[in-house]
Design an enzyme around this catalytic site. Structure first.
Site: not given
Lengths: 289, 289, 289, 289
Positions: B95, B170, B238
């Site tokens: 990621t 994502k 975040k």
């Protein structure tokens, strides 16, 4: 078990039909009496006034279109109040605000009657399938005596305590729904404007921990800008406003619901109030670029 | 099919084990080489550097902890770049942000190699069960050649176009998740402060159109103020910040996500950043009354 | 010019004193009659009931504490309604909602009387100095006949049209005030947490295009966490709620005011409702770090 | 006192002219050298490169259009770095982000030079009138030596500590400004849609505790839908984004600024980015009813 049933709209008709199918003896009334005919064919009796239904039945269920209809059936001439008395129970399953419920409760209990409010979650299809969720509150004994009927009408009934709690719980559920719809809408628009496929986003969401019938049911139509009104946007916005007011009473700060509420207002100002509440995506999408 | 595999953390170990179980020949590398032992027992080969894995295998998958690890494995001494060349494919499933992906893509393609980014949705359990959702983007042919591996690692893989799109998708999914979690939290707190049972609220939600594994999985723990970190709140915040930045780039106004982001910030300021992101409910709940 | 004056609280006393000083003949009434003594020393007459004041004077001004006091003085026994009639004017300068104003207006005009609502902007000091801002609405002719009195009581009076408009305008002004106070609070806290001096921020703001008496007056106290209640936070929040409701009626989406309103609610939940509305900064500031 | 001056745009020209008028010896440079002519007529000297200015002068002030120009003047061939050395001071009054300032500071101090950042609040008119507000940070001694020049250029200069603090303070001031502009816009639109005069609202605000030059200066034009760009909306939105990012770094939750930022984004998506930031009112106003 014998029950009265007041109000044969889309919901009420489906519900009383279910009661008949499960062997209840049902006596119906509707403002436009001709709407009773179909029920009679299936074995229902008819009375010409709400008062007459109450007089005849120990238990009477009401399913009316809005607070003013709910009040009128109780307080007007030939209304529920004229015959309600000790030993009788009145179960109002209409969607009304807590205040309306409290007013009806006060009048009925003053006459010695018992009262349960039982707003439902679910619309036409679950009503026909006996798959409603019933958010009941009020007289505990009456609730328990109503369970056989509730078991026919819904897949689950909850007893939530004092009158007003059913209405409040429904507002909270709808508030979560409105915020979720905004979250979903913002995501779809962001995908689209970022050059990603919003159809693929739906597929991805559908496979993950957030998958839910609402996204699944409404997403594809939203991606086609189609918003047939299952739950009108203006009603969703009204429920958000009332839920925020409930938060105000209890000093609960809810910035996400407040932002969602303002988005629904913007959607109303764009003329989308009568469409399905999923049309809020049009307010997110709106741009001149 | 023979594949290299870089990175044997919680995710990488489960994934490479699945590949072995399904008959892939797997050559592994990990910064701490001893972590390779368990894989070797199940039939894996080992190389001492990322470069050596690339040299040996036509296809190499990476699953690293964060952008800096992903960059280091490619650009450092003995890294991927030293051996990547025409005919070889590199699939980074870590990621990372779009920028990191683009940087890796540029370096690899400059050497004649092919690149696919493939961040996943899902954590430890789905990795073990081969039930990840793979959000792939980049070289189309390499993606197609990777499908046999993806089919073992995940329940579904999506090809999303140019490099960066996997990362963006994502973020969008996580943004929706963050807003939904706030909607859920506000509803639970409102129920609670209005004198309704938040456990009953969970039951009602679970029966309706909004039912989803996340509410079902996290709700009961939230009602007990328990937040074991599956996805830390600071990471969720975040991701919301980055999704909002993506909206900024594309002039998409997202007031609900913005409000949710500020709620997560407040939660961070309350010292909840390392707990699960569902701990945002504590920021909603917080009061002195 | 002769006027009646009902209500001698902090505001009413200062206002009636100003009228006396400027040569008006004033007949006063107050629920606690002894409060009239000081006015009598300065030349006022006294009546024992609101009705008696109305009977004696062609024009009567009221300055009462809240909507229920405003209604009681009009509708109760010995109230305004008993003597109001053609040729008489009633000017209610209390801060009430539009609904209360409309109810009073209806009753008075039904008796042939004339009505002006005239809520004011400004508190004790401006009342003493005759520097109030008067937001009048209702009977145009009565407004014009009242100008000599308004000129003594305020620095400026506005005629805003139909009854209710005075109340609405006041809500809008207070809504802007509440949002500005939040903007100011967020800036102060951000300066502070970023290692900048919030005192210097105040100095900088004071020199630029945003300089205003409110920032100047309240900023230094806020930097000392001092919030003596000039305008209680709970009243500010109530006005924001009512302004948002006005927006709801007119389909105006106001996300900044909505966010500010939720911040005030959070402040209420932190027990700050009785402090000055500038205490909302405590809700912004609150953290555990 | 002798100073160099780099950059003769609208701001720089007015500022260097002021220095000349007050008896400073000024050596100017501008990328398009012909722009120096007017200054020469008033007594300025000219150099052909930034490096030459630095070589000649002990103190050099820069006022450049944006971060990239600020960097280029320092780092490019014939730039500041080539001649900066111990004993020389460089004062950059351009509006740049903290990062740019820090980069310039590092390079200059590495050569033994001293650096002050001094972004200003105020545009053309205050620059001409020597009424800027100077937000200085960096080398304390250099700041003090610069005060005679700052006293000519501005009505007040602040020393804010380490490099970067000037940029941060400016962001905070602009964030408050952006939220205030939204508060103002929502109030104007609400007045308008509620049937009240927005011109009267401006008059009322102007008499009360919120009166400020910004509302006074921009309000009448906003009521005429006129937005000549004094400070472009897209720059205001960028500053809000950066201020929110500063809040993110320091875990400060700022829901009102976040809502205002999303409103500015919506305005950008409506094609208003190049107009004055007061055009955000168009996003509030926008409706189809």
């Amino acid at each position: 078990m014998e029950v009265g049933f007041l109000g044969l709209g889309i919901m009420g008709k489906a519900m009383s039909m279910n009661l008949l199918k499960h062997g209840f003896k049902v006596t119906v009334w509707n403002r436009t009496l001709s709407k009773c005919d179909e029920l009679v064919e299936h074995g229902a009796s008819v009375c010409e006034t709400p008062a007459a239904v109450i007089k005849k039945c120990k238990y009477t269920i009401a399913m009316l279109s809005d607070p003013s209809a709910a009040l009128s059936v109780v307080f007007d001439k030939d209304g529920v109040l004229e015959e309600i008395c000790e030993g009788k129970g009145y179960i109002d399953m209409s969607t009304v605000d807590a205040e309306t419920s409290l007013k009806i409760n006060e009048a009925i209990t003053a006459k010695g009657g018992r009262f349960v409010e039982g707003p439902v979650s679910g619309s036409k299809k679950p009503a026909e399938d006996g798959q409603l969720i019933i958010l009941a509150a009020g007289d505990k004994a009456l609730f328990e005596e109503s369970v056989p009927a509730f078991d026919v009408l819904g897949k689950k009934s909850f007893y939530l305590g004092q009158v007003g709690n059913g209405a409040k719980m429904k507002l909270i559920v709808n508030m979560i729904m409105g915020s979720m719809m905004n979250a979903f809408s913002e995501g779809i628009v962001l995908a689209d404007k970022s050059g990603l496929s919003s159809d693929t986003l739906l597929d991805i969401l559908d496979l993950g921990a957030m998958t839910n019938p609402m996204f699944k049911g409404k997403g594809p139509a939203m991606n086609k800008s189609s918003y047939p009104p299952a739950f009108p946007l203006k009603h969703q916005q009204k429920d958000m406003r009332l839920a925020l007011a409930l938060g105000d009473e209890n000093a609960v700060s809810m910035p996400v619901a407040a932002a969602a509420n303002e988005a629904f207002k913007k959607a109303r100002s764009l003329g989308l109030g009568d469409l399905d509440f999923s049309a809020v995506i049009e307010a997110v999408k709106f741009s001149k670029e």
